[in-house]
Design a protein around this motif. Sequence first.
Motif, short mmCIF file in Angstrom:
data_model
loop_
_atom_site.label_atom_id
_atom_site.label_comp_id
_atom_site.label_asym_id
_atom_site.label_seq_id
_atom_site.Cartn_x
_atom_site.Cartn_y
_atom_site.Cartn_z
N ILE A 219 0.86 -1.19 0.00
CA ILE A 219 0.00 0.00 0.00
C ILE A 219 0.89 1.24 0.00
O ILE A 219 0.67 2.19 -0.76
CB ILE A 219 -0.93 0.00 1.23
N GLY A 220 1.94 1.20 0.82
CA GLY A 220 2.86 2.33 0.90
C GLY A 220 3.58 2.56 -0.41
O GLY A 220 3.68 3.70 -0.88
N VAL A 221 4.06 1.48 -1.04
CA VAL A 221 4.78 1.64 -2.31
C VAL A 221 3.88 2.29 -3.35
O VAL A 221 4.27 3.23 -4.04
CB VAL A 221 5.25 0.26 -2.83
N GLU B 199 1.40 4.18 -2.90
CA GLU B 199 1.18 5.57 -2.54
C GLU B 199 2.38 6.45 -2.93
O GLU B 199 2.21 7.53 -3.50
CB GLU B 199 0.92 5.65 -1.02
N ILE B 200 3.59 5.96 -2.65
CA ILE B 200 4.79 6.72 -2.99
C ILE B 200 4.90 6.87 -4.52
O ILE B 200 5.21 7.94 -5.03
CB ILE B 200 6.07 6.02 -2.46
N LEU C 211 2.66 9.52 -5.63
CA LEU C 211 3.20 10.85 -5.32
C LEU C 211 4.28 11.24 -6.33
O LEU C 211 4.31 12.38 -6.81
CB LEU C 211 3.78 10.88 -3.91
N VAL C 212 5.17 10.29 -6.63
CA VAL C 212 6.25 10.59 -7.56
C VAL C 212 5.68 10.96 -8.92
O VAL C 212 6.06 11.95 -9.54
CB VAL C 212 7.21 9.38 -7.68
N SER D 283 4.17 14.45 -8.87
CA SER D 283 4.94 15.66 -8.58
C SER D 283 6.28 15.76 -9.30
O SER D 283 6.87 16.84 -9.29
CB SER D 283 5.13 15.81 -7.07
N GLU D 284 6.78 14.70 -9.91
CA GLU D 284 8.12 14.80 -10.53
C GLU D 284 7.99 15.16 -12.01
O GLU D 284 7.90 14.31 -12.88
CB GLU D 284 8.89 13.49 -10.35
#
Lengths: 318, 290
Positions: free
Chosen positions: A106-108, A110-111, A114-115, A118-119
């Motif tokens: 789940i965390g991966v 989510e990250i 985000l990347v 925003s990148e």
Amino acid sequence: MEWIGFANYAVFMAIFICIYALLSLGLNIQWGFTGLFNAGIAGFFAVGAYTSAVLTSPAADGRLGGFDLPFWVGWIGAMVAAALIAWPIGKICLRFRSDYLAIATIGVAEIIRLVIKSEDWLTNSARGITDIPRPLGDLSYTMSQLAYLGIVMAILLVAYLMVERQIASPWGRMMRAIRDNEDAARAMGKDVPYRRLEAFIFGSALMGLGGALFAHFNRSITPEAIDPMVATFLVWIMLILGGSGNNRGAILGVAVVWIIWSLSEIVTDQFPHEYAVKAKYLRIFLIGLMLQLVLRFRPEGLLPEASGERKPVGKPSD
Amino acid sequence: MGALEIINFYLVPGLVVGSIYALGAVGITLVFAILRYAHLAHGDLATLGAFLGLGLVTALGISPYLALTAVMALTAVVAVGIDRVFYDYLRERPKIVTVMASLGIALMVRAIVQMVWGVDSQTYTRGIVRPENWFGIRVRDRELITIVAMIVLVVALQLFLQRSKWGKAMRAMSDNPDLALLSGVDNGKVVTITWVIVGGLCAAAGLFLGLNFELKAMMGWSMLLPMFAAAILGGVGRVEGAVLGGLIVGVAEEMSTLFLPTEYKAATAFAILLLMLLVRPTGLLRGKVL
């Protein structure tokens, strides 16, 4: 003409079913045969989609690439990238019970989201990546759709045969042994975390490939192209309904769930606007309820896993 | 940057958000230790609590603080109901099946919130609250109340777990379920009491999150990762560990904006989670590893 529109829609659906079937096969390797809980399917999917997009799209200002490479390089790159993300996560989490992997994936996802959002230099953030070439994409609309359907079907068939072969091999038997009785498998000298890592990476690579096929089909990829929670959850319900541990079941589940999901969207799109928004969430609620019902009343799915001894592949029956 | 700035801009907000994580993480750690699975619907249950609070606040015109007890009770009932209707039947199956079911519940609960309250973000009260100045440290009343409420709730829970018969039964189930069952602990009752407590704490976390920030359908889900990171950081099964973990994760998230773009605040919790699993999976206070 009515039927051409219908046929086009059927081809469109069939392409999506093949792409989701790759995700479902990937999850079947992880969950069905090995018992690993990957709750970040959409993350691996997105990594594959963006990797292939960067590798194959024509050069663009302001972001990495594109490198204008042939599509098959992009697809291999997508698998490698998804596998590279899976490796450290699996390395850390697979020593523990699968609950930890669920949280970490789940965390991966989510990250990764985000990347992507925003990148600018990597993914062109909200505008996404466009002009992704589609193999045989310069034919007329119907022909190129059909050609792409042929390509994804061929890839799905190859993936299916490879996974079937792998699962019927001693490796597959060992994986089921680890899933069903970890302690016994360990006592037999199997390196449980390492074997699980293999399955996790293998399954994630297939998910990455699914993402790449999706990006090339759409010819573009944006952060909003796919709702991470819904996509991940759809693949789960497809596999559980179809029958985890059975590759044919995994594909059947995709077809059933995707057809229900798409047709229900057609129905709710007819509603007046204010209800249509609510109906979208009602569909999500019902798909969640469907999982609960399947888990309770038919946990083995439509096509249960074959039990007992399988005939080994590649050996003459004696 | 002076010490006061660090305190005002990073430490105080970090402790506030950390208290909210702590309330959630205590619930996660209890479910993890007693029922033995990762409950992925925890964040969305908090969302439901927050929006139930909004319903009470708008319907009765009361302040959110007054609504707190009612919302905790309501969400506790919902949590027990979810357990009875969905999780209870999976108890004899491998625990990971319940993890999967809880992922579905997360989606279902969120879909209900989105259907009933819509998708726009909302607030309990309008207007800007100016922080009070305590010797240079600026704290809003609601922030102070959040921290104090967390402490009160956790102390009450600890007293219950240490002193009462059912609290002891819960701890026994957590330490050794087979032995507890042999000693005559009523498993069904322990499960129900656990869900009452967990549901109530969840609702409190959601309500305070909505009070300090805003109410959104995704508010709880985005809190899931920090809550799990806090529970594992403190040590699974350790209530005081979950509180410590929550506060650390909250402060670390705020501090991370000193070095990282703010978009990556959420990555801090994930980094803490992976780091703990790598170097000390038992957590700071030696919890259990499932």
